[in-house]
Design a protein around this motif. Structure first.
Motif, PDB file in Angstrom:
ATOM      1  N   ILE A  11     -18.201   7.500  24.761  1.00 47.98           N
ATOM      2  CA  ILE A  11     -17.887   8.498  25.808  1.00 47.98           C
ATOM      3  C   ILE A  11     -17.109   9.641  25.182  1.00 47.98           C
ATOM      4  O   ILE A  11     -17.409  10.820  25.420  1.00 47.98           O
ATOM      5  N   GLY A  12     -16.080   9.312  24.384  1.00 48.37           N
ATOM      6  CA  GLY A  12     -15.264  10.343  23.749  1.00 48.37           C
ATOM      7  C   GLY A  12     -16.088  11.253  22.854  1.00 48.37           C
ATOM      8  O   GLY A  12     -15.957  12.479  22.900  1.00 48.37           O
ATOM      9  N   LEU A  13     -16.967  10.659  22.052  1.00 48.85           N
ATOM     10  CA  LEU A  13     -17.817  11.446  21.147  1.00 48.85           C
ATOM     11  C   LEU A  13     -18.789  12.333  21.913  1.00 48.85           C
ATOM     12  O   LEU A  13     -19.076  13.447  21.492  1.00 48.85           O
ATOM     13  N   SER A  14     -19.288  11.836  23.021  1.00 52.50           N
ATOM     14  CA  SER A  14     -20.320  12.577  23.755  1.00 52.50           C
ATOM     15  C   SER A  14     -19.749  13.700  24.616  1.00 52.50           C
ATOM     16  O   SER A  14     -20.510  14.510  25.150  1.00 52.50           O
ATOM     17  N   LEU A  79      -7.788  13.926  14.167  1.00 55.37           N
ATOM     18  CA  LEU A  79      -8.128  15.331  13.915  1.00 55.37           C
ATOM     19  C   LEU A  79      -9.238  15.812  14.844  1.00 55.37           C
ATOM     20  O   LEU A  79      -9.157  16.897  15.432  1.00 55.37           O
ATOM     21  N   ILE A  80     -10.269  14.982  15.002  1.00 59.14           N
ATOM     22  CA  ILE A  80     -11.370  15.333  15.903  1.00 59.14           C
ATOM     23  C   ILE A  80     -10.847  15.471  17.334  1.00 59.14           C
ATOM     24  O   ILE A  80     -11.159  16.433  18.047  1.00 59.14           O
ATOM     25  N   GLY A  81     -10.033  14.489  17.751  1.00 61.95           N
ATOM     26  CA  GLY A  81      -9.473  14.523  19.103  1.00 61.95           C
ATOM     27  C   GLY A  81      -8.599  15.733  19.330  1.00 61.95           C
ATOM     28  O   GLY A  81      -8.676  16.399  20.371  1.00 61.95           O
ATOM     29  N   PHE A  82      -7.757  16.056  18.346  1.00 65.31           N
ATOM     30  CA  PHE A  82      -6.874  17.216  18.458  1.00 65.31           C
ATOM     31  C   PHE A  82      -7.675  18.505  18.611  1.00 65.31           C
ATOM     32  O   PHE A  82      -7.362  19.363  19.439  1.00 65.31           O
ATOM     33  N   ASN A  83      -8.737  18.640  17.808  1.00 66.36           N
ATOM     34  CA  ASN A  83      -9.577  19.839  17.894  1.00 66.36           C
ATOM     35  C   ASN A  83     -10.266  19.960  19.251  1.00 66.36           C
ATOM     36  O   ASN A  83     -10.403  21.060  19.793  1.00 66.36           O
ATOM     37  N   MET A  84     -10.703  18.814  19.817  1.00 70.49           N
ATOM     38  CA  MET A  84     -11.331  18.846  21.132  1.00 70.49           C
ATOM     39  C   MET A  84     -10.331  19.264  22.204  1.00 70.49           C
ATOM     40  O   MET A  84     -10.652  20.044  23.105  1.00 70.49           O
ATOM     41  N   GLY A 165     -21.414  25.076  37.663  1.00 73.99           N
ATOM     42  CA  GLY A 165     -20.905  26.033  36.691  1.00 73.99           C
ATOM     43  C   GLY A 165     -19.959  25.377  35.703  1.00 73.99           C
ATOM     44  O   GLY A 165     -20.173  24.241  35.276  1.00 73.99           O
ATOM     45  N   LEU A 166     -18.886  26.069  35.349  1.00 75.09           N
ATOM     46  CA  LEU A 166     -18.011  25.664  34.243  1.00 75.09           C
ATOM     47  C   LEU A 166     -16.827  24.785  34.653  1.00 75.09           C
ATOM     48  O   LEU A 166     -15.961  24.512  33.846  1.00 75.09           O
ATOM     49  N   ARG A 167     -16.802  24.378  35.904  1.00 73.25           N
ATOM     50  CA  ARG A 167     -15.624  23.696  36.435  1.00 73.25           C
ATOM     51  C   ARG A 167     -15.180  22.484  35.611  1.00 73.25           C
ATOM     52  O   ARG A 167     -14.003  22.211  35.495  1.00 73.25           O
ATOM     53  N   TYR A 168     -16.135  21.741  35.038  1.00 71.02           N
ATOM     54  CA  TYR A 168     -15.794  20.481  34.378  1.00 71.02           C
ATOM     55  C   TYR A 168     -15.815  20.532  32.856  1.00 71.02           C
ATOM     56  O   TYR A 168     -15.548  19.539  32.199  1.00 71.02           O
ATOM     57  N   LYS A 169     -16.136  21.696  32.276  1.00 73.95           N
ATOM     58  CA  LYS A 169     -16.285  21.776  30.824  1.00 73.95           C
ATOM     59  C   LYS A 169     -14.995  21.477  30.075  1.00 73.95           C
ATOM     60  O   LYS A 169     -14.945  20.641  29.189  1.00 73.95           O
ATOM     61  N   SER A 170     -13.915  22.177  30.416  1.00 74.99           N
ATOM     62  CA  SER A 170     -12.665  21.975  29.678  1.00 74.99           C
ATOM     63  C   SER A 170     -12.097  20.578  29.919  1.00 74.99           C
ATOM     64  O   SER A 170     -11.507  19.972  29.032  1.00 74.99           O
ATOM     65  N   LYS A 171     -12.319  20.040  31.125  1.00 74.11           N
ATOM     66  CA  LYS A 171     -11.859  18.677  31.419  1.00 74.11           C
ATOM     67  C   LYS A 171     -12.586  17.661  30.538  1.00 74.11           C
ATOM     68  O   LYS A 171     -11.995  16.682  30.083  1.00 74.11           O
ATOM     69  N   ALA A 172     -13.884  17.906  30.294  1.00 74.66           N
ATOM     70  CA  ALA A 172     -14.674  17.006  29.441  1.00 74.66           C
ATOM     71  C   ALA A 172     -14.133  17.016  28.014  1.00 74.66           C
ATOM     72  O   ALA A 172     -13.956  15.962  27.394  1.00 74.66           O
ATOM     73  N   GLU A 173     -13.859  18.207  27.479  1.00 71.44           N
ATOM     74  CA  GLU A 173     -13.343  18.304  26.109  1.00 71.44           C
ATOM     75  C   GLU A 173     -11.964  17.670  26.001  1.00 71.44           C
ATOM     76  O   GLU A 173     -11.658  16.972  25.026  1.00 71.44           O
ATOM     77  N   THR A 175     -10.710  15.263  27.918  1.00 70.29           N
ATOM     78  CA  THR A 175     -10.880  13.808  28.031  1.00 70.29           C
ATOM     79  C   THR A 175     -11.387  13.218  26.719  1.00 70.29           C
ATOM     80  O   THR A 175     -10.867  12.198  26.239  1.00 70.29           O
ATOM     81  N   GLY A 176     -12.393  13.848  26.132  1.00 69.09           N
ATOM     82  CA  GLY A 176     -12.937  13.360  24.862  1.00 69.09           C
ATOM     83  C   GLY A 176     -11.888  13.344  23.766  1.00 69.09           C
ATOM     84  O   GLY A 176     -11.785  12.390  22.993  1.00 69.09           O
ATOM     85  N   GLY A 177     -11.088  14.402  23.694  1.00 72.87           N
ATOM     86  CA  GLY A 177     -10.030  14.476  22.684  1.00 72.87           C
ATOM     87  C   GLY A 177      -8.998  13.376  22.841  1.00 72.87           C
ATOM     88  O   GLY A 177      -8.597  12.731  21.865  1.00 72.87           O
ATOM     89  N   ILE A 178      -8.575  13.150  24.070  1.00 72.68           N
ATOM     90  CA  ILE A 178      -7.581  12.100  24.333  1.00 72.68           C
ATOM     91  C   ILE A 178      -8.143  10.729  23.975  1.00 72.68           C
ATOM     92  O   ILE A 178      -7.459   9.898  23.360  1.00 72.68           O
TER      93      ILE A 178
END
Length: 198
Positions: A11-14, A79-84, A165-173, A175-178
């Motif tokens: 889930i995090g990677l995707s 590092l990957i999580g921090f960047n996300m 639209g874009l409502r969930y994009k930043s939340k997805a990134e 969540t993936g980072g965390i």
């Protein structure tokens, strides 16, 4: 790594692919399951292929760095999580490698366009594949699992982008980072015996 941990990792990677799929859904005037499935297929295949490549690279060194492999996995996932997480706070909906905003994203689903996006969203999975080698994870079931999860979430992302639209994009990134940072921390704690409950 347990099945639940692998599921959470997938889930995090995707989430990166999910976020870009939202952009693609926004760019498409109309969506069909075929269009959404095409996006999911590209992202799923590349998200599964990159860990295989990373695993092959990491396997060459796994015996030489057994004593600190958990630190490498922690560093890579952190590092990957921090960047996300950092990307989730950027304004707009910029895709880092193509420098396109979602509002101006290419609606094309041709091979060149989709391959560039799929590579961009799966580079992180290459590093995760390296950590798979260090942790001696059975890679084939793991990447198949990642492919299925990424395909599913990418299809959902296209539909969400087209409708909401874009409502969930930043939340997805975010969540993936965390998720990825948390898994990296758990690997480190498990291998340094700081975490008593396995």
């Amino acid at each position: 790594m347990s099945l639940i941990e692998l599921f959470i990792l997938a889930i995090g990677l995707s989430m990166d692919a999910f976020a870009v799929a939202i952009c693609k859904g926004l760019a498409l005037k109309s969506i069909t399951f075929k269009k959404a499935g095409t996006v999911g297929l590209y992202f799923g295949v590349f998200q599964a292929g990159m860990p295989l490549i990373g695993y092959g690279l990491g396997a060459q060194f796994q015996d030489k760095i057994t004593a600190f492999d958990h630190w490498i996995a922690f560093f890579l996932l952190g590092l990957i999580g921090f960047n996300m997480i950092k990307e989730s706070h950027n304004n707009g909906c910029e895709v880092s490698t193509s420098q396109e905003s979602c509002e101006n994203a290419d609606a094309s689903l041709n091979f060149r366009t989709m391959s560039v996006l799929a590579i961009a969203t799966s580079i992180d999975a290459l590093a995760v594949g390296v950590s798979f080698a260090f942790l001696k994870i059975d890679v084939l079931p793991a990447v198949l699992f990642i492919r299925i999860i990424t395909f599913t979430l990418s299809v959902i992302g296209v539909m969400i982008g087209n409708i909401f639209g874009l409502r969930y994009k930043s939340k997805a990134e975010l969540t993936g980072g965390i998720i990825l940072m948390s898994i990296g921390l758990k690997i480190l704690l498990d291998h340094t015996n700081i975490l008593l409950v396995q």
